[in-house]
Design an enzyme around this catalytic site. Sequence first.
Site, short mmCIF file in Angstrom:
data_model
loop_
_atom_site.label_atom_id
_atom_site.label_comp_id
_atom_site.label_asym_id
_atom_site.label_seq_id
_atom_site.Cartn_x
_atom_site.Cartn_y
_atom_site.Cartn_z
N ALA A 47 -41.01 48.33 128.16
CA ALA A 47 -41.27 47.74 126.84
C ALA A 47 -40.17 48.16 125.84
CB ALA A 47 -42.63 48.19 126.34
N PRO A 48 -39.81 47.25 124.94
CA PRO A 48 -40.41 45.94 124.66
C PRO A 48 -39.94 44.82 125.58
CG PRO A 48 -38.67 46.37 123.09
CD PRO A 48 -38.79 47.61 123.93
N GLY A 49 -38.97 45.07 126.47
CA GLY A 49 -38.64 44.07 127.48
C GLY A 49 -37.24 43.50 127.44
N ASP A 112 -48.63 54.95 133.89
CA ASP A 112 -47.81 56.07 133.45
C ASP A 112 -46.71 56.28 134.49
OD1 ASP A 112 -46.66 58.52 132.75
OD2 ASP A 112 -48.57 59.43 132.19
N ASP A 135 -35.10 54.05 131.87
CA ASP A 135 -34.75 54.12 130.44
C ASP A 135 -35.91 54.80 129.73
OD1 ASP A 135 -32.94 53.40 128.24
OD2 ASP A 135 -34.54 52.06 127.62
N CYS A 188 -31.44 56.59 124.46
CA CYS A 188 -30.72 56.33 123.22
C CYS A 188 -30.68 57.62 122.40
CB CYS A 188 -31.35 55.18 122.43
SG CYS A 188 -33.11 55.38 122.05
#
Length: 300
Positions: A47-49, A112, A135, A188
């Site tokens: 998410a968010p994709g 999860d 990620d 990030c």
Amino acid sequence: VKHQRLKACLVWLQRLGVLTRQESVSMIPPLCLDIQPEHKVLDMCAAPGSKASQLIEMMHWGDAESDGRTTKSFQWPRGVVMANDNDSRRVDVLTFTVQRLGSPSTLVTHVDAQFFPNLFDSAGAIIRFDRVLVDVPCSGDGTLRKSPGLWSKWTPQEGLALHRKQLAILGRALELLRVGGRAVYSTCSLNPVEDEAVVAAALRRFAGCVTLVALPPLEGLHGSPGLETWVVPHPSDRSVYWERPEDVPSELQSLARPSAFPAAPGSEDVATWAQVSRHCRRFLPHYTASGGFFVAVLEK
């Protein structure tokens, strides 16, 4: 105001699935996976994709290859992109995002990632993935340039608190990866506790089974090599840093864990990490005119 019509047009095209907007550095991890139409791909924290959409699009890149005169016959990819996330609200956004593309090669799961279950094929054999994108959730300090509000909220405690979860997710990803497969770990964040420390700890855990490899050439995007060593900050006192886990007070050892530290001086792990850390890449905002990003490519 000047670009309102352009922005509205871009938003409309994104909702239709015609395009997906991302920062340039955010597009790097999928590019490092070398997706093929027959691959089984797992995006563990999707998410968010946006990256999941990129993976799906890459799986379809061969659909309309042309030699300039003829176009080869259309074939659906034989592989699948499994897009997973643990947050129920974000999974709704993820589902909408990937559905825009209309690809039958997509699954969305809500698990999860630390405890992603084994999946089995029709013969009862455990399914191993050809490619895994990791990620992970992170402190996001690499986004400070576009999100200045984070300056007043960021603390070292965030990275320390996330380190254990990040390592668990990467470890599970490597367990799910087939031999000969490739995983990409990215954040990030530019905090080594969330970056190099996680990768180094995973390499120690999977010693002899997993190797760190160089990123593919990325024209116009300069990345700095990974750090060979680092210190671990106190979660609240910004004047205190630790070089070794034994320096951490007992009441903070559950937060500043041994895996957050570089290898002990003089150990074989120090020499090994010095050789392979250069394969990690730190994309710094002032070099890329984008956000800060960390990427590492691992092969099993």
